[in-house]
Every structure is written in structure tokens, then in C-alpha cells.
Design a protein around this motif. Structure first.
Motif, short mmCIF file in Angstrom:
data_model
loop_
_atom_site.label_atom_id
_atom_site.label_comp_id
_atom_site.label_asym_id
_atom_site.label_seq_id
_atom_site.Cartn_x
_atom_site.Cartn_y
_atom_site.Cartn_z
N LYS A 291 0.83 -1.20 0.00
CA LYS A 291 0.00 0.00 0.00
C LYS A 291 0.87 1.25 0.00
N PHE A 292 0.27 2.35 -0.41
CA PHE A 292 0.94 3.64 -0.26
C PHE A 292 1.03 4.01 1.21
N THR A 293 -0.03 3.74 1.96
CA THR A 293 -0.03 3.97 3.41
C THR A 293 0.37 2.66 4.08
N LYS A 294 1.56 2.63 4.65
CA LYS A 294 2.15 1.39 5.12
C LYS A 294 1.53 0.85 6.41
N ARG A 295 0.87 1.72 7.18
CA ARG A 295 0.36 1.29 8.48
C ARG A 295 -0.67 0.17 8.30
N ASP B 254 -4.77 2.65 -0.18
CA ASP B 254 -4.80 3.89 0.59
C ASP B 254 -5.77 3.77 1.77
N ASN B 255 -5.24 3.79 2.99
CA ASN B 255 -6.07 3.68 4.18
C ASN B 255 -7.08 4.82 4.28
N ASP B 256 -6.69 6.00 3.84
CA ASP B 256 -7.58 7.16 3.93
C ASP B 256 -8.83 6.95 3.07
#
Length: 352
Positions: free
Chosen positions: A91-95, A118-120
Motif C-alpha cells: 500500500k501507499f499507506t504502510k500502516r 490507501d487507508n484514507d
């Protein structure tokens, strides 16, 4: 003695009556903001009983609150009991978050969604159109937005929101760009259950079987691109700037005779360029001789990369040289296991 029996049975009836009233009261107050006369009460109770969706710690269900894409993803996986996968998305957002499991699974089935990387985006309200495409893909097969809406309407899984557009604009009639509430999404799945839609479409099953051995990120990108352009948000997976990316479809074709097979072709697709590697699909033929290879090429510099083995683990060494942003030269060193001897993977190919 009779008086004692009478008193005993009277007491028993009182206890039973209290028990039934307690259960009835508990059912009525399952969620304090969903009265029994709520239009989606039966659907919400059904979804709660089967652990498809839950409430909030304060005892509410919040039926009018927009459902997020990741909440919908969980419901979709749970309802259809989709098989998990061991591979995980980059993912782009690693969390890491709780919905990763569901998105990994849905990527394997190539289900149309926006939030794979993207988590967002996962936490944003999901539109009715995206939900329509995702449900239709899993339940009935690949479909455009209009085809998906028509599927839901034809089977009374959902209805339109704007009657004035019923015969002029199907997307507006359905309210494709509108948010979907928690009550509405539960009603969708309750209707699916009433129509006996429990099975998974051949298209979704075929994606999961993955006979072409496509990486999970490749399938997620393909799934995201099937979301109607009017509803698509976010971006495809890529970890390098466009200037340094090898991504593209490169092609060479030459007809050297009049016969059906008197031609040569080189068709190279490169995707998912990162700082370390990129994904390769390379098809060639010369006459009737053919070759095909899939694998990851290691990036050596901005102008050079090397593939050492296929995705199946067979030895295949191909050098890639970027002559400019539109042209790539390929040089095969050893790929006997991936081609017939009358052809090879050498060539200078131009970006389509």
C-alpha cells in the motif's frame, strides 16, 4: 395440596411471562436508535444475528450514518464467505489496519473498489455506484456501472432514488454518486439473501483461481480500474516517479511474407515499477514458434534491468535496456524453458 399446585403453576406462568417479556424487550431494544417500525429493522436484526454487521458500544446502530468503504468490504467478504489469501497488498499507506485482511481477499477476486492502496480512501464514505459494481461483480460477474445498477433493480435488491431520471439517466435515477447509509447497505444484503444470492460468479472465481499467476497488486490495480471513471478516486500502484518508471506496453511487429504465419511479433508489458524491480509479461512469435514469460526484473539502473527467472521459477535471463522513454531493447541470454527454439525474446520495441 391442590392449592399448592395452583400456586406453583401460577408462579411458573409469572416467571415464563417475565422471561418472554424480557426477550421481547431485549429484541425491541437491540439498538436503541432502531425502533421496530424502522423500514430496515428486520434487515438490521438479520445482519446482527448472523454477525454480518454490529453496533456501537453506546448501544446504537446509527442507521443513517454513511457506511465507509472498509465497512462495506468487511460485509461483502463476510456475506459471501470469500476465501482468504496469504499474499498481502503493498500500500501507499504502510500502516497495518484491520481492513487489510478484507482488501487482500477482495483484490484476489478483483472486486471493484477504490481503497486497495490507501487507508484514507478506505475510511471514506462509499458511493452507491461502487457498492453496486462490487456486489454485482461477486454475485453475477463483471459489469459496467449501468449493468450493475440494472442487475440490482431487476432483482429488487435495490431501488432508485430519483424517479424523474428513471427513463433518461440510470446512474442519476439510482443515485450512483450518493453515499450509502448503514441501514441501506444492510437492506441490500438482506434482499440478496431473500433472492438466494449466495454463490460467487464465475468471473470472481476465475480471478481467485489466478491461473495466470498475477501478483495481488496487479489484480488490485485491474479491479480498481473497473470502477466507473465517474466514481474512481485514488491512484494505481506505483512506487517511483513517472520519469523513472519503466511501465508501459512496448510492441514490435513485422510482416515478411504473404503467408498467415510470415510475421514476427514482440509484445512486452511492464508494470508496477519500484526502485528495486518491475513486473514483466513478454510474448513473442516468429512464424508458428512462440514464447511467453512472466516474472520480475531487477532494476540495475535507470537504463538497465535484468530478469533472471520466470514467476514459475524457471531460469530465463533477459536484459532490458531503456534507449529512451519510448523505446526498450531486450536481449535474451537463456530462456529455453519459456520458448520454442525458433524464436527468442530479442528486439527493439516501441511504446504503444
Amino acid at each position: 395440596m391442590k392449592r399448592q399446585h395452583y400456586l406453583f403453576f401460577t408462579l411458573l406462568l409469572i416467571i415464563m411471562s417475565f422471561s418472554f417479556n424480557t426477550k421481547s424487550s431485549a429484541a425491541k431494544t437491540l439498538f436503541k436508535d432502531v425502533p421496530t417500525h424502522h423500514y430496515a429493522y428486520d434487515a438490521i436484526k438479520w445482519a446482527y444475528d448472523f454477525d454480518i454487521i454490529g453496533g456501537y458500544p453506546d448501544g446504537t446502530f446509527r442507521p443513517n450514518q454513511p457506511v465507509t468503504e472498509q465497512q462495506f468490504a468487511k460485509i461483502l467478504v463476510t456475506y459471501f464467505d470469500l476465501e482468504p489469501v496469504s499474499e498481502e497488498l503493498n500500500k501507499f499507506t504502510k500502516r497495518e489496519i484491520a481492513s487489510d485482511h478484507y482488501y487482500n481477499t477482495l483484490a484476489a477476486y478483483q472486486t471493484p473498489l477504490n481503497g486497495y492502496f490507501d487507508n484514507d480512501i478506505r475510511g471514506r464514505a462509499v458511493s452507491r455506484g461502487v457498492v453496486a459494481q462490487a456486489i454485482t461483480h461477486v454475485a453475477d460477474g463483471n459489469a459496467t456501472l449501468k449493468q450493475s445498477i440494472q442487475f440490482l433493480l431487476d432483482h429488487s435488491i435495490s431501488s432508485g432514488q430519483n424517479p424523474k431520471y428513471e427513463y433518461t439517466n440510470l446512474a442519476k435515477y439510482f443515485g450512483a454518486s450518493n453515499n450509502l447509509t448503514r441501514a441501506q447497505v444492510v437492506a441490500f444484503f438482506h434482499n440478496l439473501q431473500n433472492k438466494n444470492y449466495f454463490y460467487i460468479s464465475e468471473d470472481a472465481e476465475s480471478s481467485y483461481e489466478n491461473l495466470d499467476n498475477l501478483p495481488l497488486n496487479v489484480r488490485a490495480n485491474a479491479a480498481r480500474k473497473t470502477v466507473d471513471a465517474s466514481l474512481r478516486i485514488g491512484k494505481d500502484w506505483s512506487t517511483v516517479s513517472k520519469e523513472n518508471s519503466w511501465d508501459g506496453n512496448y510492441f514490435y511487429y513485422y510482416k515478411y511474407g504473404r503467408g498467415e504465419a510470415d510475421s514476427s511479433l514482440r509484445d512486452l508489458t511492464i508494470s508496477f515499477t519500484s526502485k528495486k524491480d518491475f513486473y514483466v509479461e513478454y510474448e513473442t512469435y516468429d512464424g508458428y514458434a512462440t514464447g511467453f514469460v512472466q516474472g520480475y526484473a531487477t532494476v540495475i539502473s535507470n537504463k538497465k534491468a535484468m530478469l533472471s527467472e520466470t514467476i514459475a521459477g524457471e531460469r530465463c535471463v533477459i536484459e532490458f535496456q531503456k534507449l529512451n522513454n519510448n523505446t526498450i531493447k531486450t536481449i535474451e541470454h537463456d530462456c529455453d524453458g519459456s520458448r520454442q527454439r525458433e524464436t527468442n525474446f530479442n528486439g527493439i520495441l516501441k511504446l504503444k
